[in-house]
Structure formats: structure tokens, C-alpha cells
Design a protein around this motif. Structure first.
Motif, mmCIF file in Angstrom:
data_model
loop_
_atom_site.group_PDB
_atom_site.id
_atom_site.type_symbol
_atom_site.label_atom_id
_atom_site.label_comp_id
_atom_site.label_asym_id
_atom_site.label_seq_id
_atom_site.Cartn_x
_atom_site.Cartn_y
_atom_site.Cartn_z
ATOM 1 N N THR A 1 0.830 -1.193 0.000
ATOM 2 C CA THR A 1 0.000 0.000 0.000
ATOM 3 C C THR A 1 0.868 1.247 0.000
ATOM 4 O OG1 THR A 1 -1.880 1.084 1.095
ATOM 5 C CG2 THR A 1 -0.165 0.159 2.523
ATOM 6 N N TRP B 1 -3.437 5.370 -6.970
ATOM 7 C CA TRP B 1 -2.209 4.608 -7.155
ATOM 8 C C TRP B 1 -2.398 3.691 -8.342
ATOM 9 C CZ3 TRP B 1 -0.320 0.125 -3.544
ATOM 10 C CH2 TRP B 1 1.010 -0.189 -3.850
ATOM 11 N N PRO C 1 -2.644 -6.050 -1.855
ATOM 12 C CA PRO C 1 -2.499 -4.708 -2.429
ATOM 13 C C PRO C 1 -3.759 -3.913 -2.139
ATOM 14 C CG PRO C 1 -2.931 -6.341 -4.140
ATOM 15 C CD PRO C 1 -2.732 -7.097 -2.869
ATOM 16 N N ASN C 2 -3.597 -2.706 -1.622
ATOM 17 C CA ASN C 2 -4.799 -2.000 -1.189
ATOM 18 C C ASN C 2 -4.586 -0.496 -1.113
ATOM 19 O OD1 ASN C 2 -4.520 -1.008 1.887
ATOM 20 N ND2 ASN C 2 -3.319 -2.881 1.625
ATOM 21 N N MET C 3 -5.718 0.208 -1.149
ATOM 22 C CA MET C 3 -5.766 1.647 -0.851
ATOM 23 C C MET C 3 -6.810 1.864 0.241
ATOM 24 S SD MET C 3 -3.607 3.657 -2.412
ATOM 25 C CE MET C 3 -4.313 5.271 -2.773
ATOM 26 N N LEU D 1 -7.312 2.284 -6.465
ATOM 27 C CA LEU D 1 -6.248 1.330 -6.790
ATOM 28 C C LEU D 1 -6.448 0.849 -8.225
ATOM 29 C CD1 LEU D 1 -3.868 -0.530 -6.031
ATOM 30 C CD2 LEU D 1 -5.554 -2.178 -5.174
ATOM 31 N N LEU E 1 -7.432 -7.746 -3.387
ATOM 32 C CA LEU E 1 -7.166 -6.370 -3.799
ATOM 33 C C LEU E 1 -8.315 -5.530 -3.266
ATOM 34 C CD1 LEU E 1 -6.377 -8.397 -6.376
ATOM 35 C CD2 LEU E 1 -5.628 -6.227 -7.351
ATOM 36 N N ALA F 1 -9.999 -1.545 -1.699
ATOM 37 C CA ALA F 1 -10.018 -0.098 -1.476
ATOM 38 C C ALA F 1 -11.135 0.197 -0.480
ATOM 39 C CB ALA F 1 -10.228 0.653 -2.780
ATOM 40 N N VAL G 1 -11.469 -0.155 -7.186
ATOM 41 C CA VAL G 1 -10.428 -1.095 -7.576
ATOM 42 C C VAL G 1 -10.618 -1.445 -9.047
ATOM 43 C CG1 VAL G 1 -9.350 -3.333 -7.165
ATOM 44 C CG2 VAL G 1 -10.340 -2.071 -5.247
#
Length: 365
Positions: A68, A76, A91-93, A286, A302, A304, A321
């Protein structure tokens, strides 16, 4: 530290205009940082708070843990040639929705097939080098609508981009909260002593609307915020948020029955004007683009999601996402954009949108 054009040697010259083919060429525009393996312990990428959409470019990217950004920002975009999502990949926001500015562009976020740039003292080669060095996404319209200090004099045809390439984030699809909202995407206070409504889900947009707040205790009243990574401008005085395109900050109704925003700027704000709880925020944006193949091992995610402390500053809208890939997909993708849970004084935040497409489906044959 990000460099400005004060670090470059300005050159005088004639006015220039240059059209660069883009779209799928985004993989070649940004230089690769090589292969990367994100360990199970995770990796956090440094960034500027409320800054531009940024690029992380790799060849082979293997993720086995949390991945992140350090701070909230407009989004991102992860570029790689091949992607392996391990069972622990995250993977993340989550909670990285930007605070927003009324100066940012109000339009869809798209990756156009071509970009036309113009300048005078700032030459194209210098500008491209600046973008690559700072990992700024050239397709971020607010990079040109609201230039950073020291950006130089380069302009772009960013208003034309949504019509010339795949739209990643739709300005028209954000979540609202209730019929009482005048076109905005935020939570309004409900009847005295009753928590506000759940924010509705977004559609191809940066997240749902925030949950409405409880006006029984206006000093601790919390409204959920929607994601505002590319926020709209403020509306008129009569309809304070009628111009809200994406998730904007909440407002609450005071004892006299009038409604007002917590500040005159658009964007994400904690609904509680006295709150400083950093663990409660809307989800961010993301974007993952893979030139070749994706291997997705069961257990990955994944996301958000909005984050919440579960008490007062809750009910924020989720993020967005998007994953695009050019080769084979092995396994099943698991993506989420979940709104913040209802708190003591706030309704549940709206869900965001998640999308997976091939590059061909994006129009990148």
C-alpha cells in the motif's frame, strides 16, 4: 523529495505542441524498477499526502503480503509485466481517500489513446523526465487543472481524454445517501436521535456515499465521507453540494433545521468537526495494469475499503479497484471496496466499485 522545474535549467524557445501515442504505451512510458517481491511482512510506498495519482512500475511483481501507500492521495496505478498474487497478497488503498480540492478536475479518469502537450520554456523532454522521476501519472487530469508548484508551463488536452480512452473512474457513478441529498455524495443528518441512512454504492466510481449522521449530539455528530480523489467543485449557496460529482464531505442538520458543510472545500473530511481519528477514512483508488499474465492464488485480496474506528468517525464510502491484464488469468480474482461500518452516530458507508478487464476489453488491442 519531489523535484520542481527550479531544479532544471529553463530554456527559452518557440511555442511547441507534441502529441504522444499513449494507451497501452503507458508500460513503456514509465521505466521499470525491475522485479519486486513483496514479502509476507508487507511493503509501504512513500508518497505525498493528497498528492497526484502516482505510478509504480515493475517487471515481474509478486505480492505475498500488504502492499500500500504511506498516505492518502488521488490514487495509485501499479504497472507490471507479470503479476503473481500470493495467498497473503493484500495490495490496497484502504482508508487512502484524498482530502480533495475544489481546484481539481471534475471529469472521468481515463487513460487516453493519445495525449497532446504544449509548452514554451519547459521542454517536453524535461517534463517527461520530471514525471518519470517523481512517478506522477501523466493521465491524472488534476495534474494539469491544478498544477503543482514548480511544474512548469506545460498544458494538456485533459478535457478530451475521457472520450479517447478507457474510463477507469466515472464521474457520474458515485454513491449518494438518500433522496434528501441535492445531487451530492455525502451523508446528511437524519431525524433527531436516529442514525443516518446507509450511503449508496458507487458505480464505476471512487466509492459510495457516506452514511448520514445523528444530530442528537451535534458536537460529536459523524457523517461518512465519500472518496474524493477527483472531487467536484462546491455547489451554490442554496444547494451547498449540488455540484458534488464524487463522494464529498458530510454535513449535519443543526437544531434550527438548517444544513451546512463543515468547511467550504470539497473532499474528504471527518464528519465530526472535532475528530482527529486517523484510522477512520474513505477508501482510495487502486489501479493495477498488467501487460502479460496474472496468477491469482486463493486467499489474496485487492481492496479499497473504507476504514473505521467503529465508534464515532465511521460510515465512510469505499474506494475503487480496477485491474486490467493482457495475457492469461490463472485463478480467480478477489477484489473488494467495502464502505465503513456504522458507528455510534453514523450510518454505514456505501460500497465502491471493483472491475477486472482484459486489455482488449479496454480497447488496447
Amino acid at each position: 523529495m519531489a523535484r520542481s522545474f527550479a531544479d532544471y535549467r529553463p530554456r527559452s524557445g518557440i511555442e511547441w505542441t507534441k502529441t504522444i501515442p499513449f494507451g497501452r504505451r503507458i508500460f513503456d512510458f514509465y521505466p521499470s524498477q525491475g522485479d519486486l517481491v513483496v514479502p509476507a511482512a508487507g511493503l509501504t510506498i512513500p508518497n505525498t499526502e493528497d498528492g497526484p495519482i502516482t505510478i509504480s512500475r515493475y517487471r515481474r511483481l509478486e505480492i505475498n503480503g500488504p502492499f500500500t501507500k504511506q498516505k492518502r492521495d488521488r490514487g495509485w496505478c501499479v504497472l507490471c509485466d507479470d503479476l503473481i498474487l500470493g495467498a497473503g497478497a493484500r495490495p490496497n488503498m484502504a482508508g487512502k481517500g484524498a482530502a480533495g480540492s475544489p481546484k481539481w478536475a471534475v471529469q472521468d479518469i481515463a487513460i487516453p489513446r493519445a495525449i497532446t502537450l504544449s509548452g514554451h520554456r519547459t521542454q517536453y523532454d524535461d517534463f517527461a523526465a520530471w514525471l518519470r522521476e517523481n512517478c506522477y501519472a501523466i493521465f491524472d487530469p488534476s495534474l494539469f487543472a491544478c498544477p503543482l508548484p514548480g511544474t512548469g508551463d506545460v498544458t494538456a488536452n485533459y478535457k478530451d481524454w475521457p472520450a479517447s480512452g478507457p474510463v477507469i473512474v466515472s464521474a457520474a457513478g458515485c454513491g449518494s445517501t438518500t433522496a434528501r441529498v441535492y445531487g451530492g455524495c455525502h451523508g446528511y443528518g437524519s431525524a433527531i436521535g436516529v442514525n443516518g441512512p446507509t450511503g449508496y454504492a458507487g458505480v464505476n466510481a471512487p466509492g459510495g456515499g457516506g452514511g448520514g449522521g445523528n444530530i442528537l449530539q451535534p458536537a460529536t455528530n459523524a457523517q461518512g465521507d465519500g472518496n474524493s480523489a477527483t472531487v467536484g467543485t462546491t455547489g451554490s449557496a442554496a444547494l451547498p453540494w449540488s455540484g458534488g460529482i464524487r463522494g464529498l464531505q458530510g454535513v449535519y442538520t443543526n437544531y434550527t433545521g438548517s444544513s451546512y458543510p463543515f468547511s467550504t472545500s470539497t473532499g474528504d473530511r471527518d464528519g465530526d468537526p472535532y475528530s482527529t481519528i486517523a484510522s477512520s477514512r474513505p477508501g482510495g483508488i487502486l489501479i493495477v495494469l498488467v501487460r502479460n499474465s496474472v496468477t491469482a492464488i486463493a486467499g489474496h485480496l485487492l481492496s479499497a475499503n473504507a476504514t473505521t474506528d467503529g465508534v464515532v468517525a465511521a460510515g465512510h464510502g469505499a474506494g475503487r479497484v480496477f485491474l486490467g491484464y493482457g495475457g492469461a488469468l490463472t485463478g480467480t480474482l478477489n477484489m473488494a471496496a467495502t464502505g465503513g461500518a456504522a458507528g455510534a452516530y453514523c450510518g454505514h458507508g456505501g460500497a465502491g466499485a471493483v472491475t477486472a478487464k482484459t486489455l482488449a476489453e479496454m480497447g488496447w488491442a
